[in-house]
Scaffold this active site. Sequence first.
Site, PDB file in Angstrom:
ATOM      1  N   GLN A  13       0.848  -1.204   0.000  1.00 54.62           N
ATOM      2  CA  GLN A  13       0.000   0.000   0.000  1.00 54.62           C
ATOM      3  C   GLN A  13       0.881   1.250   0.000  1.00 54.62           C
ATOM      4  OE1 GLN A  13      -3.666   0.029   2.447  1.00 54.62           O
ATOM      5  NE2 GLN A  13      -2.595  -1.515   3.644  1.00 54.62           N
ATOM      6  N   LEU A  14       1.903   1.228   0.853  1.00 56.81           N
ATOM      7  CA  LEU A  14       2.766   2.398   0.947  1.00 56.81           C
ATOM      8  C   LEU A  14       3.606   2.578  -0.320  1.00 56.81           C
ATOM      9  CD1 LEU A  14       3.947   4.775   2.485  1.00 56.81           C
ATOM     10  CD2 LEU A  14       5.504   3.176   3.647  1.00 56.81           C
ATOM     11  N   ASP A  56      13.999 -10.429  -3.150  1.00 53.66           N
ATOM     12  CA  ASP A  56      13.188 -11.294  -2.291  1.00 53.66           C
ATOM     13  C   ASP A  56      13.753 -11.276  -0.870  1.00 53.66           C
ATOM     14  OD1 ASP A  56      11.721 -13.209  -1.024  1.00 53.66           O
ATOM     15  OD2 ASP A  56      12.200 -14.837  -2.411  1.00 53.66           O
ATOM     16  N   TYR A  81       6.117  -8.732   6.129  1.00 53.37           N
ATOM     17  CA  TYR A  81       5.136  -9.802   6.302  1.00 53.37           C
ATOM     18  C   TYR A  81       4.050  -9.169   7.170  1.00 53.37           C
ATOM     19  CZ  TYR A  81       3.341 -14.492   7.299  1.00 53.37           C
ATOM     20  OH  TYR A  81       2.549 -15.609   7.402  1.00 53.37           O
ATOM     21  N   THR A  82       2.911  -8.779   6.563  1.00 56.92           N
ATOM     22  CA  THR A  82       1.928  -7.953   7.276  1.00 56.92           C
ATOM     23  C   THR A  82       0.668  -8.709   7.720  1.00 56.92           C
ATOM     24  OG1 THR A  82       1.067  -7.251   5.134  1.00 56.92           O
ATOM     25  CG2 THR A  82       2.602  -5.749   6.228  1.00 56.92           C
ATOM     26  N   TYR A 145       3.925 -10.920  14.908  1.00 57.01           N
ATOM     27  CA  TYR A 145       4.172  -9.801  13.979  1.00 57.01           C
ATOM     28  C   TYR A 145       4.837  -8.645  14.726  1.00 57.01           C
ATOM     29  CZ  TYR A 145       3.012  -5.620  11.235  1.00 57.01           C
ATOM     30  OH  TYR A 145       3.075  -4.421  10.567  1.00 57.01           O
ATOM     31  N   TRP A 170      -2.728   1.021  11.374  1.00 52.33           N
ATOM     32  CA  TRP A 170      -4.018   0.825  10.703  1.00 52.33           C
ATOM     33  C   TRP A 170      -4.028   1.445   9.290  1.00 52.33           C
ATOM     34  CZ3 TRP A 170      -8.900   1.178  14.304  1.00 52.33           C
ATOM     35  CH2 TRP A 170      -8.672   0.475  15.480  1.00 52.33           C
TER      36      TRP A 170
END
Length: 315
Positions: A13-14, A56, A81-82, A145, A170
């Site tokens: 997203q970022l 990777d 890894y979200t 996480y 968020w």
Amino acid sequence: MTNRILVVGKTSQLGQSLQKLVGQAYHKQALRLCERSEAISLAGYDFSFVGRDTLDLANPSAIDAFFTHHRFDVVINCAAYTNVDQAELEPELANQINYLAVKQLAKWAKLHKSFLIHISSDYVFDGTATRPYLESDLPNPINCYGQSKLKSEQACLFINPRGVIIRTSWLFSEFGHNFVKTMLRLGVMRETLAVVSDQLGSPTYATDLAQAVLSVIAHTAKSASSNMEIYHFTNAGVCSWYDFAQAIFELKAIDCQLKPITSEDYAAIAKRPAYTELNNAKIMRLPGLLRRPWQEALTECLTEINHVNPSTTTQ
Ligand SMILES: NC(=O)c1ccc[n+]([C@@H]2O[C@H](COP(=O)([O-])OP(=O)(O)OC[C@H]3O[C@@H](n4cnc5c(N)ncnc54)[C@H](OP(=O)(O)O)[C@@H]3O)[C@@H](O)[C@H]2O)c1
């Protein structure tokens, strides 16, 4: 002189929000997110965006091979890894991507004298605070996480390349997977929806975080200061996931009955902190930074979602 900037995690997203802003900035010569924000000139910056096909993070030798052949002035790590629940089931992989790979990035940044911008998370905290968390507050993650993100921070601080760690929370955007897009999808499919109301945090539009990242580059990346520092950046305001869902449905006039439930009722695999509002005062001392309420950013994001994927709310 051109500054070469590497963005790791181009599909995040970022990463996609940075691509959007950089594209806009080149088009208009400078970046101005709204009339209130200072224009950031990106003249003299040359951005490269890479994904896991090129770099990777699960493959340590691929990381070394990449940085043996490429050198950058600034490295922005947006990859992670979200999947918070899945991280409980694959802690080693989460650890490799979120911690060990970041440790390698920090080592290469130190060696190449690059400025490293690493993104971390509100989930390094346990959520028991009674006021917004400061950068200096003691982290105490309660899931795999969060533990892997905290270890990434500690590695960056220990190796100490020039750079910053930016904790956020968020994230939502018109790109990838996130809560806003999930609510839009489920809201038109279901008559009722149960959403957790006992976790509080600050929704953050990835475009606004991307602007904060570009501000940091414009204002601090060229300074000779050598100490890695932590900053917090989120949109302003705090809410529960239930409040967030309610705002999405109201703005999109989605007729779906929301039911507040507890985290215990929801029974996710990973435990989540109950309250993770982050104090942003430190980053707001940098010049020209925009921080708007999450509701205002959400309105813009919903418009962007219609542009990027007009069918999202009509299926
Ligand atoms: N999402 C949130 O709510 C949130 C909250 C607080 C902090 N953050 C932090 O903010 C940053 C950006 O999050 P985001 O939500 O924008 O991320 P995201 O959309 O979930 O994307 C994760 C990115 O990591 C990449 N990635 C995963 N495994 C990889 C590997 N082995 N090698 C290379 N790339 C890999 C993915 O690539 P593929 O597309 O190839 O899988 C994708 O580009 C992360 O550091 C995250 O921890 C996020």
